[in-house]
Design a protein around this motif. Structure first.
Motif, PDB file in Angstrom:
ATOM      1  N   ILE A 177     -52.849  -3.961 -40.038  1.00 28.76           N
ATOM      2  CA  ILE A 177     -54.004  -3.446 -40.776  1.00 28.76           C
ATOM      3  C   ILE A 177     -54.270  -4.382 -41.947  1.00 28.76           C
ATOM      4  CG2 ILE A 177     -54.868  -1.538 -42.197  1.00 28.76           C
ATOM      5  CD1 ILE A 177     -53.573   0.427 -40.408  1.00 28.76           C
ATOM      6  N   LEU A 178     -55.368  -5.132 -41.851  1.00 30.63           N
ATOM      7  CA  LEU A 178     -55.734  -6.037 -42.941  1.00 30.63           C
ATOM      8  C   LEU A 178     -56.569  -5.246 -43.929  1.00 30.63           C
ATOM      9  CD1 LEU A 178     -56.634  -9.317 -41.028  1.00 30.63           C
ATOM     10  CD2 LEU A 178     -54.466  -8.666 -42.096  1.00 30.63           C
ATOM     11  N   SER A 179     -56.125  -5.235 -45.179  1.00 32.31           N
ATOM     12  CA  SER A 179     -56.709  -4.301 -46.122  1.00 32.31           C
ATOM     13  C   SER A 179     -56.908  -4.929 -47.498  1.00 32.31           C
ATOM     14  CB  SER A 179     -55.746  -3.112 -46.216  1.00 32.31           C
ATOM     15  OG  SER A 179     -56.188  -2.195 -47.165  1.00 32.31           O
ATOM     16  N   ASP A 180     -57.452  -4.128 -48.429  1.00 35.44           N
ATOM     17  CA  ASP A 180     -57.565  -4.630 -49.804  1.00 35.44           C
ATOM     18  C   ASP A 180     -56.346  -4.230 -50.642  1.00 35.44           C
ATOM     19  OD1 ASP A 180     -58.162  -1.965 -49.909  1.00 35.44           O
ATOM     20  OD2 ASP A 180     -60.085  -2.187 -50.927  1.00 35.44           O
ATOM     21  N   VAL A 181     -55.328  -3.691 -49.971  1.00 28.06           N
ATOM     22  CA  VAL A 181     -54.040  -3.454 -50.648  1.00 28.06           C
ATOM     23  C   VAL A 181     -52.979  -4.259 -49.900  1.00 28.06           C
ATOM     24  CG1 VAL A 181     -54.501  -1.157 -51.582  1.00 28.06           C
ATOM     25  CG2 VAL A 181     -53.656  -1.369 -49.250  1.00 28.06           C
ATOM     26  N   ASP A 182     -51.930  -4.684 -50.610  1.00 29.11           N
ATOM     27  CA  ASP A 182     -50.949  -5.545 -49.954  1.00 29.11           C
ATOM     28  C   ASP A 182     -49.807  -4.767 -49.318  1.00 29.11           C
ATOM     29  OD1 ASP A 182     -49.843  -4.821 -52.339  1.00 29.11           O
ATOM     30  OD2 ASP A 182     -49.184  -6.812 -52.942  1.00 29.11           O
ATOM     31  N   GLY A 183     -49.874  -3.445 -49.336  1.00 25.22           N
ATOM     32  CA  GLY A 183     -48.838  -2.644 -48.692  1.00 25.22           C
ATOM     33  C   GLY A 183     -48.666  -1.316 -49.403  1.00 25.22           C
ATOM     34  N   LEU A 184     -47.543  -0.678 -49.134  1.00 27.05           N
ATOM     35  CA  LEU A 184     -47.284   0.650 -49.700  1.00 27.05           C
ATOM     36  C   LEU A 184     -46.452   0.535 -50.977  1.00 27.05           C
ATOM     37  CD1 LEU A 184     -47.514   3.771 -49.153  1.00 27.05           C
ATOM     38  CD2 LEU A 184     -45.319   3.586 -47.977  1.00 27.05           C
ATOM     39  N   TYR A 185     -46.839   1.310 -51.964  1.00 19.92           N
ATOM     40  CA  TYR A 185     -46.100   1.359 -53.245  1.00 19.92           C
ATOM     41  C   TYR A 185     -45.606   2.782 -53.486  1.00 19.92           C
ATOM     42  CZ  TYR A 185     -47.819  -3.250 -54.623  1.00 19.92           C
ATOM     43  OH  TYR A 185     -48.062  -4.593 -54.698  1.00 19.92           O
ATOM     44  N   THR A 186     -44.624   2.906 -54.362  1.00 22.94           N
ATOM     45  CA  THR A 186     -44.104   4.234 -54.692  1.00 22.94           C
ATOM     46  C   THR A 186     -45.169   5.091 -55.403  1.00 22.94           C
ATOM     47  OG1 THR A 186     -43.206   3.242 -56.691  1.00 22.94           O
ATOM     48  CG2 THR A 186     -41.667   3.596 -54.870  1.00 22.94           C
ATOM     49  N   LYS A 187     -46.099   4.419 -56.089  1.00 25.06           N
ATOM     50  CA  LYS A 187     -47.225   5.090 -56.749  1.00 25.06           C
ATOM     51  C   LYS A 187     -48.446   4.193 -56.600  1.00 25.06           C
ATOM     52  CE  LYS A 187     -44.259   6.616 -60.528  1.00 25.06           C
ATOM     53  NZ  LYS A 187     -43.949   6.383 -61.927  1.00 25.06           N
ATOM     54  N   ASN A 188     -49.595   4.719 -56.947  1.00 28.22           N
ATOM     55  CA  ASN A 188     -50.804   3.903 -56.891  1.00 28.22           C
ATOM     56  C   ASN A 188     -50.684   2.754 -57.909  1.00 28.22           C
ATOM     57  OD1 ASN A 188     -53.336   2.804 -57.031  1.00 28.22           O
ATOM     58  ND2 ASN A 188     -54.408   4.755 -56.944  1.00 28.22           N
ATOM     59  N   PRO A 189     -50.587   1.484 -57.415  1.00 21.10           N
ATOM     60  CA  PRO A 189     -50.320   0.370 -58.339  1.00 21.10           C
ATOM     61  C   PRO A 189     -51.467   0.088 -59.309  1.00 21.10           C
ATOM     62  CG  PRO A 189     -50.709  -0.431 -56.115  1.00 21.10           C
ATOM     63  CD  PRO A 189     -50.703   1.052 -56.024  1.00 21.10           C
ATOM     64  N   SER A 190     -52.683   0.527 -58.956  1.00 18.57           N
ATOM     65  CA  SER A 190     -53.781   0.262 -59.892  1.00 18.57           C
ATOM     66  C   SER A 190     -53.765   1.255 -61.063  1.00 18.57           C
ATOM     67  CB  SER A 190     -55.128   0.272 -59.171  1.00 18.57           C
ATOM     68  OG  SER A 190     -55.253   1.433 -58.419  1.00 18.57           O
ATOM     69  N   LEU A 191     -52.984   2.319 -60.932  1.00 19.73           N
ATOM     70  CA  LEU A 191     -52.906   3.300 -62.018  1.00 19.73           C
ATOM     71  C   LEU A 191     -51.559   3.277 -62.747  1.00 19.73           C
ATOM     72  CD1 LEU A 191     -54.490   6.423 -60.209  1.00 19.73           C
ATOM     73  CD2 LEU A 191     -55.621   4.818 -61.765  1.00 19.73           C
ATOM     74  N   HIS A 192     -50.506   2.866 -62.014  1.00 20.10           N
ATOM     75  CA  HIS A 192     -49.167   2.939 -62.600  1.00 20.10           C
ATOM     76  C   HIS A 192     -48.489   1.574 -62.615  1.00 20.10           C
ATOM     77  CE1 HIS A 192     -49.362   7.341 -62.244  1.00 20.10           C
ATOM     78  NE2 HIS A 192     -49.963   7.103 -61.095  1.00 20.10           N
ATOM     79  N   GLU A 193     -48.134   1.118 -63.809  1.00 16.88           N
ATOM     80  CA  GLU A 193     -47.495  -0.188 -63.946  1.00 16.88           C
ATOM     81  C   GLU A 193     -46.114  -0.238 -63.280  1.00 16.88           C
ATOM     82  OE1 GLU A 193     -46.964  -1.949 -67.806  1.00 16.88           O
ATOM     83  OE2 GLU A 193     -49.143  -2.098 -68.023  1.00 16.88           O
ATOM     84  N   ASP A 194     -45.438   0.925 -63.269  1.00 16.98           N
ATOM     85  CA  ASP A 194     -44.073   0.930 -62.732  1.00 16.98           C
ATOM     86  C   ASP A 194     -44.031   1.202 -61.215  1.00 16.98           C
ATOM     87  OD1 ASP A 194     -44.978   3.504 -63.052  1.00 16.98           O
ATOM     88  OD2 ASP A 194     -43.003   4.342 -63.574  1.00 16.98           O
ATOM     89  N   ALA A 195     -45.180   1.077 -60.558  1.00 13.51           N
ATOM     90  CA  ALA A 195     -45.197   1.283 -59.100  1.00 13.51           C
ATOM     91  C   ALA A 195     -44.365   0.191 -58.418  1.00 13.51           C
ATOM     92  CB  ALA A 195     -46.633   1.234 -58.596  1.00 13.51           C
TER      93      ALA A 195
END
Ligand code: GLU
Length: 374
Positions: A177-195
């Motif tokens: 799946i080619l997307s505008d995100v680079d994969g799965l994070y523990t939290k939404n990386p655009s909202l949480h710095e510690d994702a």
């Protein structure tokens, strides 16, 4: 956990690539020929390396709206459908241009959930796919948005789901799946710095599903939630899935050849193709069962009329139906009898079927091989 990517992927022979709207437009509102050219070139290289490639493309509605000079994300159904018909033809023209440069012929396949849910149609689609691949054609799929309306009828609704269904149908080894995100994070990386980034997912646990949150891309329909739904469909099919950032250089080539890129979803399960089809198909009705029947189902036994409490909807023998227990869909099945017949024999022992229906081709409402537990 990080596992060896090459080991996870194993031998990849058949790859499905999903290209999202935001990737095709590179985040803007016009089609990026440069990006499509790059995908086509990478597909050619994969094929040179002996892999078969199928594509699921988004973008029709977005491109159509732009071409028609209509406002983005319109609520009006006819405008969306008009945009889909305009945009789909532009989209295919662009794919055709890009693939032509690589000497590759492409095919367009537009599909609806209703088509998919029809057994004959879907078996026929398999022959089409096999035939196209045998002629070295790259099949390019999209939902037939010009005639599908989520407010009116059943729809896949997003191309993450559609791409997983196609990967399952085509027995692909890998979905990228080619997307505008680079994969799965523990939290939404655009909202949480510690994702924190998750390179490998082995189990779709409730915690993982929770991580998806409600992230949505600005232009496409899907978000992380639909991608995890896609991962579940792939898992059933024994197909690995990778989510990766479409703007990374040679992302597709690198993902398909086992480089550590994006998030990979491991798959070790494999259920029969027919059961996979049932799970994704649109149900024509519902059979409500009691606890005894539920127990039988979990022990992989068939469903008998005695365990059926209620029947809703109108369906024929062989249609896909929901099996419901305590208000929850516990399985999908293709029954041996129609809704009308099951209504007449529900709650009865199988030796009464002949008296009531005047025939008894089966003792069971559904055979265990035609029941897919959810
Ligand atoms: N089928 C839609 C289109 O081509 C896209 C659905 C999605 O974004 O997932 O416009």
């Amino acid at each position: 956990m990080n596992m060896d990517r090459k080991e996870i992927l194993g031998e990849v022979g058949r790859v499905v690539v999903k290209v999202g709207t935001s990737s095709i437009t590179m985040g803007g509102d016009t089609v990026s020929s440069e990006f499509m050219d790059s995908v086509a070139e990478q597909v050619r290289k994969l094929r040179d390396g002996g892999k078969e490639v199928l594509i699921v493309t988004s973008g029709a509605i977005g491109i159509g709206l732009k071409a028609m000079n209509a406002k983005p994300k319109p609520k009006e159904i006819p405008v969306r459908q008009a945009a889909a018909s305009v945009g789909q033809s532009i989209l295919m023209q662009k794919w055709n241009d890009s693939f032509q440069k690589q000497g590759i012929v492409v095919a367009q396949i537009l599909i609806t959930l209703n088509d998919y849910s029809d057994r004959e149609t879907i078996l026929n689609l398999n022959n089409t796919i096999d035939s196209l691949l045998s002629y070295n054609v790259v099949p390019i799929f999209n939902e037939n948005d010009a005639i599908c309306v989520k407010e009116i009828g059943p729809m896949f609704g997003d191309n993450d789901t559609l791409s997983a269904v196609i990967a399952s149908r085509a027995d692909a080894d890998l979905l990228v799946i080619l997307s505008d995100v680079d994969g799965l994070y523990t939290k939404n990386p655009s909202l949480h710095e510690d994702a924190a980034f998750i390179p490998t997912v082995t189990e779709l646990t409730p915690e993982i599903l929770e991580m998806a949150g409600d992230t949505m891309s600005s232009t496409g329909t899907g978000g992380m939630r639909t991608k995890l739904k896609a991962a579940a469909i792939c898992k059933d099919a024994g197909c690995r899935m990778i989510i990766a950032l479409s703007t990374e250089k040679d992302v597709l080539l690198r993902a398909a050849t086992g480089e550590d890129i994006g998030t990979v979803f491991v798959s070790d399960t494999h259920i029969s193709k027919k059961k996979r089809w049932m799970k994704a198909a649109h149900s024509m009705g519902t059979v409500v069962i009691d606890d005894g029947a539920m127990k039988a189902l979990t022990e992989h036994r068939s469903l008998l009329p005695v365990g059926v409490k209620e029947v809703t909807g109108q369906f024929s023998k062989g249609d896909v139906i929901d099996i419901v227990c305590k208000g929850e869909i516990v399985a999908k099945a293709t029954p041996n009898y129609s809704s009308e017949e099951i209504s007449r024999i529900r709650g009865m022992h199988s030796d009464r079927i002949r008296d009531v229906l005047g025939k008894c081709p089966y003792n069971d409402v559904a055979l265990s091989e035609n029941i897919a537990l959810m």
